[in-house]
Every structure is written in structure tokens, then in C-alpha cells.
Design an enzyme around this catalytic site. Sequence first.
Site, short mmCIF file in Angstrom:
data_model
loop_
_atom_site.label_atom_id
_atom_site.label_comp_id
_atom_site.label_asym_id
_atom_site.label_seq_id
_atom_site.Cartn_x
_atom_site.Cartn_y
_atom_site.Cartn_z
N HIS A 62 138.96 80.40 49.68
CA HIS A 62 138.63 80.50 50.76
C HIS A 62 137.17 80.02 51.27
O HIS A 62 136.97 79.59 52.37
CB HIS A 62 139.20 81.69 51.60
CG HIS A 62 140.69 82.03 51.43
ND1 HIS A 62 141.23 82.42 50.61
CD2 HIS A 62 141.38 81.63 52.63
CE1 HIS A 62 142.56 82.45 50.82
NE2 HIS A 62 142.86 81.77 52.04
N GLY A 63 136.06 80.22 50.52
CA GLY A 63 135.11 80.14 50.86
C GLY A 63 133.96 80.45 49.60
O GLY A 63 134.35 81.54 48.92
#
Lengths: 340, 513
Positions: free
Chosen positions: B326-327
Site C-alpha cells: 500500500h505504500g
Amino acid sequence: MLRSRPLAYLAVTGSVTLAFLLGLTLLPHSRYIRFQQTAVESLQLLRVKWIYQRIHFDPTPIDVAFIGTSHTQSSIDAELVEAAAHEHGHDWHVVNFAVPWLGRDLHYLIARELLENRRVSKLVVEVQESEPRAPHPAFLSLAELGDVVATPAIVNVNYLDNFARLPLRQASLFVRTLAPSLFGLESDFDPAHYEGLYWNDTYRPHGFNEARTAVHTAEHFAHPVSKLWAMFESKQSLGRRLNLPGLRHSLPYRYNLLYLERLLALAQEKGVEIVFYFVPFFTGPKAPADQAVLSGYGPILSPQAVLNDPGSWQNEDHLNVFGARDASRWMGRKLAEMPR
Amino acid sequence: MLFNSYEFLLVFAPITYIGFFCVGRYSQRLAALWLAVASVVFYSWWNPSYVPILMSSVIINYLMGALIQRAPDGGWRRLALAAAAGGDLAALGYFKYANFFVTNVGEMTGLATTTKVIALPLGISFFTFTQIAYLVDSYRGKATERNPVLYLLFVTYFPHLIAGPIIHHKDVMPQFARRDTYVFSPSNFVIGMVILILGLFKKCFLADGIAAFAGPMFGGAEQGALPDLLQAWGGALAYTFQLYFDFSGYSDMAIGLSLMINVRLPINFNSPYQAGSIIEFWKRWHISLSTFLRDYLYIPLGGNRCGKARRYTNLLATMVIGGLWHGAAWTFVAWGGLHGLYLIVNHAWRGLRSALPVEAVGRAERAFGTLVTFVAVVVAWVFFRATTFHGAASILAGMVGAHGVGLPAELVARLPSNLADWGCHPVENTLGPFVLTWGWCLSLMVVALVLPNTQDFVARTFSDHNYFDVRPHIAGDDAWRDPPLKWALGLGALAALALMNLIKPAEFLYFNF
């Protein structure tokens, strides 16, 4: 028939959507809430709430009103104009109703709000070197529903955008009118939240996007001339790119002229004396591009001695507090000297 | 280009659809090419400079897929897969994690490091995973695509390109091989439009509406503010619902837009906040990603085939990697790790419970499970949304009451005077934000926890067919059920509320991932 059923259903749904959008658009709201909400949405437009309050809730007369942009906001101290006029025997009450950005549609709305509700002797309308192309960004926020519909469509680059924004604006103002306190707004005028007779921004740096408690001293505005010239060169360079030959005569440029004409016609209809206050950029032209047209409505005043002094400027477009002091006194004197 | 924008809804989509069906009357191949080109235009609208990255990825993966499909079983085939998937992960790693890696190495070693900010190409996480799945499926003999145009369409197909659902070649591309996909179907078109409207409403009205109550609390906590109990919960719940309605709204729009051209995409959400356990939550939340992680990471790692300890390790590793997907931030790692721990506890509890002499799950137990799951998910979202551990810790401290319990002074004046004994203190000028925050949160809680989701609503109201089943069969016009007129009125109102908000289009949260 069977194939058309889903599409018929879709057509009904689409019709309901349009009807619902129309219904939202027609929702009523309080005009005071609308002005407050505009002030909430942008620090730069904080003054519009005060403008509404000064017009509608403060019975003090308004003899001279300035309508303009940040140029006027930075350069006119209404109290100093009053004091200078007083020295010449005029006990005028002066207000500065300027708000940032040049857009005649908004100037027209403010002037209409004023002239339809108060008796005004002189309306001082700011002019710059030329009229701009773009509408005022706050036009939709302050306009009546009819104003948005009746705005000249072909020359208004925001026409469709404004239409698309109307349902949300109307619904949002409707909800805020029902429960203003939930959104930090007032249903009625509260003197405790009124700025008073004057709203002086000449001590605030241009941008007006700091909290109003952040008022700067005079020294803050003292710029070296070299810096001013650098700003000016940058602006000139941008201007050369934007003002291509013939562009000024293109259709959208008519938009602001149309609203200026509406504003001037309204003032004439109300018997208000029109004066133009010419404040171009640093080392700008000595007369506005539309001088010939404007002269037909009233005199064009410009404090050239102040404008020619680099020490009067805080940046390439705006006078500093020293320039504002001199320009305001000059303006008060000039207005007082004008034949009645 | 955003789905929730006038240029998409009034210009791009009509031109693309009309062109697709017109060209499709004469040539399937040309219609597919038209759709692929339109999809690339759609992608390039944000930043054309990302197009070469996308196209390079497509070309390389297409060639590597062909190589894998043609390679003989054994070492060479496996080597080709490893090289192709490794290349994909390396590209993803460079764009997404290079700065993160260099910065962290610098901090750990004390060496001065300079990093150039690397812009993250839009949708790279999604199109990379889609293609890795294709490569693995090619290796397993489940996917073959010889036609480069169809492969380009498979990857770039605009409804799923930017933020999923992550699709599988075997699910979607057989649909493009069908003749009736290229023929306008009123029922598919209208039901697709209904799903699109529901998605637009979720995104533009619900998610964007509640967003204003999440951001300030998280932003304030990052800046050192100490949110009290109700502020912290209000902000955390607001983000919980913002994320759900934002992403599930996007997924609905993608599914609806695709169904309008007779192509089904898999569902991505199935009322996740109604889950009775974390295991169930992950079967309902971002289903295409969790399925991907299960099939292409958890199971290859050994899954549950190598004993409990290994199973739990695999679960934790899968969720941590899922978090990192996700990041590039430690807060995402913490979020993934937290969910990994939740899953371990849930599996352990499930094992324990099955050994207990208790009857099947009753309503009360189910409700309790839903509550516990929901609270656990909200707590984890704090790490997901916060940009620093300091901010997350401050919010979590607020959520357990460490910063007191503030109530609007106007409310306190109307309540029993012994509130102070309970630790409540009045806060001036907060009635408006308080009422709006909690009004939104409680309303959306009802929508998320009680009302049927999009697929349930569509199935109950519009058709007997399951439009969310991606197995390659297309519902014909006979699937239309003639729904009651009241739903046309309701959908019209929802569409109006969504369109009303289109003038301030906000990006989808998952565009950042």
C-alpha cells in the site's frame, strides 16, 4: 418492447436526476448566510461579511463608497479619506468595499447590494490599466440565482462551470440557513461580531491570507527599489505572453466590460456620482486603456505623484502603507475639491 | 481522468462506448483495439510521461508471457517466470520503495544519503500485480494470450487500470472473445449504469462528504494536538467510512462501467464491516488483492501445509508485504503486521473454539464478533492513515481516553452536572463539528453495517442474474426484471446528489497506492 424496457427505466431515472437537480437549485436560503459563507470559504474574501453588515445593519450613512480590488484594498484607508475631506468641509462617511481580484461581475454585485439598500453620493470605482478576461472567482458565491442564469453566456468562460456548481451551492446554503450555528454562522446580526465602521487593510501585506491579527508595522513594507523592479520585470514578461495581439478584442474580454457598464448604468440610474480611481501597476500607463469610454461616466483620478514614487509600493501591484497614507489623503482632498 | 469528473462522464465514456459498439458491429478486433487505445488515452490524461513506463511494462510482460507459455516444462520455464516476475517487482520496487530504502539505510548506518524524489507512476501497483498474476497463470498453463492488442487491452482496460479490481486473464479475456460482448445490451448497459450511480454516490457524496471530518483530526495529531476520546474516535471512524466508501465506490464504478460494455469484473467488496471475524473481513475487503496475496504469496510460501508455526509466520509475512504494497512507510508495515497478528489470533481462537463443547455460532456471538472485528479494524486504520507513529500513538491514546473526554460546552450545559466526575470537560465552540462528525459517522455506520451492499441490491432489484460472477457467460436482455418505479426515483435522487458534488472532484484514496 422487451429491449426498450431497461432504456425506458434509465430515461425515468435520468429525468428524476434532472428534476432533483433542479429542485436543489431552487432551494431558498438567507442572503446574510450567503455572504458569511463566502467569507468562511476564503480568508481573502473575509471582508464580504463585513460589507453586508455595514450595508444592512449599521445605520451610519455611507456617502462615499470605494469599489475595487486588492489595489484599492491596499491603498485606501477610509478614515484618512474622511479626515482629508473633513479638512475641506465635508463630513462624509467613507467606506472601502474593495475585495481582492479584478472581476467586474463581483463589483457589480457589491455595488448593487449597496445602491439598492443605501443612499450614496459618490461611488469610486477602481480601474486598472485594462479590463481582465476572467470573471471574478467569487461571483458564484455571492450571486443571486438569477444572476448566474442571466450572466452573458457566450463571453463568460465560467458559465457552464457555474451552472454545474449551482445545485451544491444552493443545497449547502439551504442547510446552513436551517442550522447556521452548526457551521459557525449567524442567523441574525450580532454586534459583537461586527468589525465596526472601518475595515482597514492598508497595514496588511498583499495576499490578505493571514489572520487579521497579523498586522504588520510600516517597516515591513519598505522594499529596496531593486526588488520592486525585479517584480515589475517579471510581471511585464508575463504580460507580454498573455496580451497577444488582438486578444484584448476577443469575445471573452467583453465580459468584464459588460458588467462594468451594468454597474455604471445602475449608479447613474440611482443618481450616484461616479468617480474612477486609477491605480495601475508600478510604472504602469498614465491612463486606462478604456479612458475614452470611462470619461463619459465620470472623472478619472489617479495619485500620480504617489504612484511614481518607488517608496510607495509593497510590490509591483500594490501600494504599501506609506503609499496608502498619501494616496488616501490625496483622494480625500480631490473628492472634496470636486464640484458638487 | 477521474471517473467522477465531467470530462469522463460526458465526453470520454460516451465517445468510447459509442465507438466500441459501432466498430464492434464490423470487427471485434478493431473494437478491442479502439478500447485499448481509449484506455491508454484515459491513463495518459493525468500525466503522459507515465505512458512509456506502462507500455514498456506491457510489452516486456507480453513477451515474457509468450516465452513462458512456449518454454518446455522444467528449469527454463521456471527461470523465465522468475526473471519476468523479478523484473516486475524490481520496477515496482524502484518506483515505489527506492527512496524509502535509501532513507532507512541512511538512518540505520548514519551515512549521509541524498535521494531524488521518484514520482510514482499512477496505478503501477495494480498493473504490476495484474501482470504478475498473468505470468504465474501462464506458467501454470491457465492463461495464454497470443494477440498483443488483446494483451494490451487486458492490462490497460480503463475500468480496472488505475485502482483495480486486480483481474485475472482467465476471468476477463474470454469475455472479449465472445461475439455478444460487442453488441449493445440494454439490460447490461442499464444495470451497469445503476452500479455506476451507486458507486458515484458512495464516492462523491458519502466518502468525500465525511472526508472533512477525518483529515483535521489526523492532521492535528501529527502536528502535536492531543485529541480527546470523542475527537479521536470521531476522526478514526470518519476515516474508516471514508476509505470504505471511497474504494468500494471506485470498485462499483469500475464494475458498472465495465458491465455497460458487457464485460464483468470481479467484486472487490462485500460489506466488510459486517464481518464476524478478521478472517471473514479479509474475504470481504479488497477481495481481488486478498485473493492475489493468498494465491500468489501465502500459498506459495507454504500456506497452512507446514504446521501451525509456519502457517502463522506465512500469515504475518503475507500481511506485512500486503501492508508494504500500500505504500513505502513503516506505518503501512505496522498496519499489515497488526492484521497479521489479528489473523493469527483469529485462527488460534477458531482452533480453540472448535475444541470447545459449544453449539454453532449464535446471533449474540456473531454480533460480538462483528463488534470486536470492527473495533480492531478501526484501530488498524489509524496506522494506515497516520503518516507518523507519533501521530498514530497520539490518536490511539485519545481513543482510550488518555487525553480526557471533551464535550461541546453547549451540550454539557444540558447534561447532568456530575459529568465532571466522569472526566468530561466542556469545550467551547465545538458543537457544530461534534454534531456533524458524529451525525455523519452514525449515518454511514448504518449504511455500512445494516443496508445491503451494491451487489445484493442489484441482485434483489434488477435481475436474477449474478452480474458479479466473472465466469464467462453474459446475461441477455431476458435478465431484466422490471424493478419497481420507486427505485428509479431513488436512483435518480442518488445520481443528483452525486453529480452535485462532481464540481469538486477528489482523487480516490487508492490512487496513492
